[in-house]
Design a protein around this motif. Structure first.
Motif, PDB file in Angstrom:
ATOM      1  N   ILE A   4       0.849  -1.195   0.000  1.00  0.00           N
ATOM      2  CA  ILE A   4       0.000   0.000   0.000  1.00  0.00           C
ATOM      3  C   ILE A   4       0.882   1.242   0.000  1.00  0.00           C
ATOM      4  CG2 ILE A   4      -1.777   1.263   1.276  1.00  0.00           C
ATOM      5  CD1 ILE A   4      -2.590  -1.443   2.516  1.00  0.00           C
ATOM      6  N   SER A   6      -0.272   4.449   0.433  1.00  0.00           N
ATOM      7  CA  SER A   6      -0.732   5.395   1.443  1.00  0.00           C
ATOM      8  C   SER A   6      -1.662   4.696   2.430  1.00  0.00           C
ATOM      9  CB  SER A   6      -1.470   6.567   0.796  1.00  0.00           C
ATOM     10  OG  SER A   6      -2.091   7.367   1.795  1.00  0.00           O
ATOM     11  N   SER A   7      -1.132   4.415   3.618  1.00  0.00           N
ATOM     12  CA  SER A   7      -1.962   3.749   4.626  1.00  0.00           C
ATOM     13  C   SER A   7      -3.116   4.657   5.051  1.00  0.00           C
ATOM     14  CB  SER A   7      -1.128   3.327   5.832  1.00  0.00           C
ATOM     15  OG  SER A   7      -0.461   4.428   6.390  1.00  0.00           O
ATOM     16  N   ARG A   8      -2.886   5.965   5.056  1.00  0.00           N
ATOM     17  CA  ARG A   8      -3.940   6.917   5.430  1.00  0.00           C
ATOM     18  C   ARG A   8      -5.106   6.856   4.436  1.00  0.00           C
ATOM     19  NH1 ARG A   8      -2.359  12.707   7.265  1.00  0.00           N
ATOM     20  NH2 ARG A   8      -2.133  11.495   9.138  1.00  0.00           N
ATOM     21  N   PHE A  11      -6.934   3.536   4.853  1.00  0.00           N
ATOM     22  CA  PHE A  11      -7.760   3.519   6.056  1.00  0.00           C
ATOM     23  C   PHE A  11      -9.047   4.320   5.848  1.00  0.00           C
ATOM     24  CE2 PHE A  11      -8.882   5.054  10.352  1.00  0.00           C
ATOM     25  CZ  PHE A  11      -9.153   3.818  10.925  1.00  0.00           C
ATOM     26  N   ALA A  70      -6.978  -5.584   1.325  1.00  0.00           N
ATOM     27  CA  ALA A  70      -6.572  -4.414   0.548  1.00  0.00           C
ATOM     28  C   ALA A  70      -6.492  -4.855  -0.906  1.00  0.00           C
ATOM     29  CB  ALA A  70      -5.215  -3.905   1.023  1.00  0.00           C
TER      30      ALA A  70
END
Length: 121
Positions: A4, A6-8, A11, A70
């Motif tokens: 991933i 961008s984990s933000r 999420f 994901a």
């Protein structure tokens, strides 16, 4: 390279998806999942919470563990296949019980890998 970018962003996508329809399964398990452009490859993440989390679930019980999926945008087949595999695995009470009682990362990984390998046969 990770799975991933961008984990933000991922999420946030999980939270958006959860608002549409709950991913709370039963017996303290949830299967949050999302397709997102920041996901580079289909990935299954296992999360075991230290304390149960309130979650809208089929049996109204708090969640102890989650299998988070994901999935890259546009990979609908991979999404459905992985979601279906995990859902079928969680119908197996002995697997669910073993996962809930597992105490180490190694034990959890072995249980999940064995179950996923058996589902491909």
């Amino acid at each position: 390279m990770g799975a991933i970018e961008s984990s933000r962003a991922f999420f946030k996508a999980l939270k958006r998806r959860e608002k549409e329809v709950t991913t709370g399964f039963k017996d303290g398990i949830a299967i949050p999942h999302s397709k997102n452009k920041t996901v580079l490859k289909p990935t299954l993440m296992f999360i075991k919470f230290t304390n149960p989390i309130e979650w809208e679930s089929m049996d109204d019980k708090p969640v102890h563990i989650a299998f988070a999926l994901a999935i890259p945008e546009g990979k609908n087949q991979e999404h459905l296949k992985l979601l279906s595999t995990i859902s079928r695995a969680l119908i197996d009470d002995s697997f669910t019980e073993a996962i809930l009682e597992a105490t180490s990362e190694k034990e959890i990984l072995e249980l999940v890998q064995a179950k996923l390998a058996n589902s491909e046969e």
